[in-house]
Design an enzyme around this catalytic site. Structure first.
Site, PDB file in Angstrom:
ATOM      1  N   LYS A   1      42.112  40.026  33.580  1.00  0.00           N
ATOM      2  CA  LYS A   1      40.854  40.686  33.260  1.00  0.00           C
ATOM      3  C   LYS A   1      41.066  42.150  32.896  1.00  0.00           C
ATOM      4  O   LYS A   1      40.295  42.723  32.125  1.00  0.00           O
ATOM      5  CB  LYS A   1      39.891  40.539  34.440  1.00  0.00           C
ATOM      6  CG  LYS A   1      39.527  39.084  34.750  1.00  0.00           C
ATOM      7  CD  LYS A   1      38.648  38.978  35.969  1.00  0.00           C
ATOM      8  CE  LYS A   1      38.273  37.542  36.267  1.00  0.00           C
ATOM      9  NZ  LYS A   1      39.444  36.719  36.622  1.00  0.00           N
TER      10      LYS A   1
ATOM     11  N   GLU B   1      35.877  47.752  39.367  1.00  0.00           N
ATOM     12  CA  GLU B   1      34.926  48.053  38.307  1.00  0.00           C
ATOM     13  C   GLU B   1      33.570  48.363  38.933  1.00  0.00           C
ATOM     14  O   GLU B   1      33.310  47.994  40.087  1.00  0.00           O
ATOM     15  CB  GLU B   1      34.799  46.878  37.335  1.00  0.00           C
ATOM     16  CG  GLU B   1      34.179  45.619  37.925  1.00  0.00           C
ATOM     17  CD  GLU B   1      34.106  44.472  36.936  1.00  0.00           C
ATOM     18  OE1 GLU B   1      34.697  44.580  35.846  1.00  0.00           O
ATOM     19  OE2 GLU B   1      33.444  43.461  37.250  1.00  0.00           O
TER      20      GLU B   1
ATOM     21  N   ARG C   1      39.523  28.518  29.210  1.00  0.00           N
ATOM     22  CA  ARG C   1      39.571  27.144  29.728  1.00  0.00           C
ATOM     23  C   ARG C   1      38.181  26.548  29.663  1.00  0.00           C
ATOM     24  O   ARG C   1      37.214  27.206  29.269  1.00  0.00           O
ATOM     25  CB  ARG C   1      40.051  27.157  31.177  1.00  0.00           C
ATOM     26  CG  ARG C   1      39.189  28.054  32.071  1.00  0.00           C
ATOM     27  CD  ARG C   1      39.524  27.944  33.531  1.00  0.00           C
ATOM     28  NE  ARG C   1      38.916  28.975  34.339  1.00  0.00           N
ATOM     29  CZ  ARG C   1      37.667  28.968  34.801  1.00  0.00           C
ATOM     30  NH1 ARG C   1      36.872  27.954  34.489  1.00  0.00           N
ATOM     31  NH2 ARG C   1      37.209  29.945  35.551  1.00  0.00           N
TER      32      ARG C   1
ATOM     33  N   HIS D   1      29.969  35.406  44.775  1.00  0.00           N
ATOM     34  CA  HIS D   1      30.382  35.557  43.377  1.00  0.00           C
ATOM     35  C   HIS D   1      30.801  34.230  42.753  1.00  0.00           C
ATOM     36  O   HIS D   1      31.451  34.214  41.712  1.00  0.00           O
ATOM     37  CB  HIS D   1      31.515  36.582  43.244  1.00  0.00           C
ATOM     38  CG  HIS D   1      31.267  37.847  43.996  1.00  0.00           C
ATOM     39  ND1 HIS D   1      30.289  38.750  43.624  1.00  0.00           N
ATOM     40  CD2 HIS D   1      31.839  38.359  45.110  1.00  0.00           C
ATOM     41  CE1 HIS D   1      30.284  39.765  44.483  1.00  0.00           C
ATOM     42  NE2 HIS D   1      31.196  39.547  45.392  1.00  0.00           N
TER      43      HIS D   1
END
Length: 617
Positions: free
Chosen positions: A116, A185, A276, A220
């Site tokens: 990421k 982040e 994916r 999450h």
């Protein structure tokens, strides 16, 4: 042309891929750990290969063993499914180097987007440096660079929590994905999780197959997903399509993939690209009437997509059924799945069948249930109704939470965001038991016992049965009469071993009853039959911390030893179960008087982990 395909995965996704292979006439090969030797995916494949040596939680991360299995079984293609090695470029290269067809994007595309941090660099988005996070940056999200599914993620709201969050996220990510890299982040409190499904071929065509909203999440990890994402106005959907296609073209993408965004205040914030097939792909399949697995295979065989994607029709919603207790911090549950069935008219994707055991080594998802209808409101109603009527007998699940979530006004109006469960979980998990369920269970049990005679010529005391339901004990009384079974306050219309009909205030109600030892299911309610006279010795010492689930002790707080003083809420022990870490904290301030476990120890539910004796005033 692909003749034999190995799925480098397990459970629901392996079974789902095998289903399409069967329709296409492709032979199938399953791989399995020792823990999965009798799993459904290993039973339904044409061939199954044991992966030797590794621990169950690590088995499906052994790419070398999987490639060896494919060659031994005569497979000519490998599909990675999702999770595990599905976004590992090294595994993709190993498959190709072995002369096998890889059902996925090129390794270079996976490499560009699998991390990421690198994906953000590619899209021109900077991450926060760990050492530079300040109070002004809070809250922040610590996130695993590899993989997904909520593993290796932590929200940090206080600066002093950052170090522990980084450590825990790294450990969880390394266990789940074999890669402990994490990054930081900004965390947007009230954003919506919106993604775009893409499909690309080797001839330069990229299809953006609509949007999906996946905002209802726990830890999450997505719980409810739908297509299309509701309420995207002002050209936002077109912007998301453009960004998704740009991301795909930037890495010469091939196959199925998903570009994920957080949408807040009418703006799209790039999160990541999943190289994916996604867990939630069935909602896109329903809306576009396309089989994404079949398209993945066709693309891998070199076929070209049509110039334009198919047109969307209607609305689809998917709910993930988990063996977990949302009211107890989403604690995963284990045991026998006695029976699972859903009404006709909805799609059921599962890796389990009746009698299978839900173990501790893997994700606790039992199944995905998908409804498709002309409108969003009709899809919500169909899915909620199907879940409510589903026959789901076994461990505690999130079924009731799903039904209530789907019917919540914030969801039905399309105003949900990723903080939905943070705001509403207590209300959504508040017990609402049926007061007549224990009586129905008792009458069904009494019918079975009365086949050899239960009526007496002389008056006798009522029979008494006790049940645990929704965390509370319920005692019910009934009597055997010349006319049959009877109970005060109701009319017993029918009492059979599987069906009880009661008339209450002139209204007849049906109760379908299924019993498995002391576990009883009455309609959608789970009860436990209790002994009439409880064992007074079956009590834990005050301050006992018991394992809320089976798992492995992976960490004990530093400098923690018997006799140590602990503060209320201090994390003491970390358990890992189903690839997630669960923190066990001190319930009160006091002294640690017992610590009978050690790191690496396997524990069962209810095992004594520690005892904290509270300080006396």
């Amino acid at each position: 042309m692909i003749q034999t395909l190995l799925v480098a995965n397990r459970g629901e996704i392996a079974c789902r891929i095998f289903r399409t292979c069967g329709e296409l006439g492709i032979r199938t090969v399953a791989v399995h750990s020792d823990a999965d030797a009798d799993a459904l995916h290993a039973r339904v494949a044409d061939t199954a290969v044991r992966l030797p040596g590794a621990a169950p939680a690590e088995t499906y991360l052994r790419g070398d063993l999987i490639v060896k299995a494919a060659l031994a079984a005569g497979a000519d293609a490998v599909h990675p499914g999702y999770g595990f090695l599905s976004e590992n470029p090294g595994f993709a290269r190993a498959v190709l180097d072995a002369g096998l067809t890889w059902i996925g994007p090129p390794p270079e595309a996976i490499e560009a987007m699998a991390s990421k941090t690198r994906a953000k660099d590619l899209m021109g988005i900077a991450s926060l440096a760990e050492s530079e996070v300040t109070e002004a940056d809070l809250p922040v999200l610590v996130k695993a660079a590899a993989g997904g599914g909520g593993r290796g993620m932590r929200i940090v709201r206080r600066l002093e929590e950052l170090s522990a969050a980084l450590e825990g996220a790294r450990a969880e990510a390394a266990s789940a994905f074999g890669d402990g890299e994490v990054f930081v982040e900004p965390y947007l409190e009230h954003g919506r999780h919106v993604e775009v499904q893409i499909l690309a071929d080797t001839h330069g065509t990229v299809w953006p197959l609509g949007t999906r909203d996946c905002s209802l999440q726990r830890r999450h990890q997505k719980v409810v997903e739908e297509a299309p994402a509701p309420g995207l106005g002002g050209g936002l959907a077109d912007e998301l399509y453009t960004l998704a296609v740009h991301a795909a073209r930037a890495v010469s993408y091939v196959g199925a993939g998903t570009v994920e965004f957080l949408v807040a205040d009418g703006r799209a914030h790039f999160l990541e690209m999943n190289t994916r097939l996604q867990v939630e792909h069935p909602v896109t399949e329903a809306v576009f009437a396309v089989d994404l697995v079949a398209e993945q295979i066709r693309v891998a065989e070199g076929h070209a997509l049509e110039k334009d994607p198919p047109r969307a029709r209607g609305h689809a919603i998917e709910a993930r059924l988990y063996a977990e207790d949302p009211a107890r911090d989403w604690a995963p549950q284990t045991g026998t799945l006695h029976h699972l069935a859903v009404p006709a008219g909805v799609r059921l994707d599962t890796g389990y069948t009746d009698g299978d055991t839900i173990g501790v080594h893997y994700d606790p998802m039992l199944a995905k249930v998908v409804a498709h209808a002309p409108t969003r409101a009709e899809a919500i109603r169909a899915l909620a109704g199907a879940l409510e009527r589903a026959e789901l007998h076994g461990p505690v699940t999130n079924r009731e939470l799903l039904v209530r979530s789907l019917r919540h006004e914030e969801f039905t109006s399309g105003r949900m965001d990723t903080g939905f469960y943070d705001r509403h979980l207590p209300a959504l998990t508040a017990p609402a038991p049926d007061p007549y369920a224990p009586l129905a269970a008792a009458l069904a049990d009494a019918h079975g016992r009365s086949r050899f005679g239960g009526w007496r010529n002389l008056p006798s005391q009522p029979q008494v049965k006790r049940y645990a339901m929704a965390g509370e004990e319920h005692e019910v009384r009934y009597t055997h009469t010349r006319a049959g079974l009877a109970a005060d306050g109701v009319c017993v219309v029918h009492a059979g071993a599987r069906l009880v009909v009661l008339e209450v205030d002139g209204v007849r109600r049906r109760f379908e009853v299924s019993a498995y030892g002391d576990q009883v299911h009455v309609n959608a309610i789970r009860l436990t039959a209790l002994p009439r006279f409880p064992d007074p010795t079956a009590q834990s010492a005050p301050g006992s911390l018991l394992a809320p689930m089976p798992g492995t002790v992976v960490r004990i707080a530093e400098d923690l030893a018997e006799g140590a003083a602990v503060e209320a809420g201090r994390p003491l022990i970390w358990l890992e179960a189903m690839k997630m870490q669960h923190q066990i904290s001190a319930p009160v301030a006091g002294t640690l008087s017992a610590l009978p476990v050690s790191v690496g120890q396997q524990v069962e539910m209810g095992t004594l982990l520690a005892v904290v004796e509270g300080d006396r005033p």
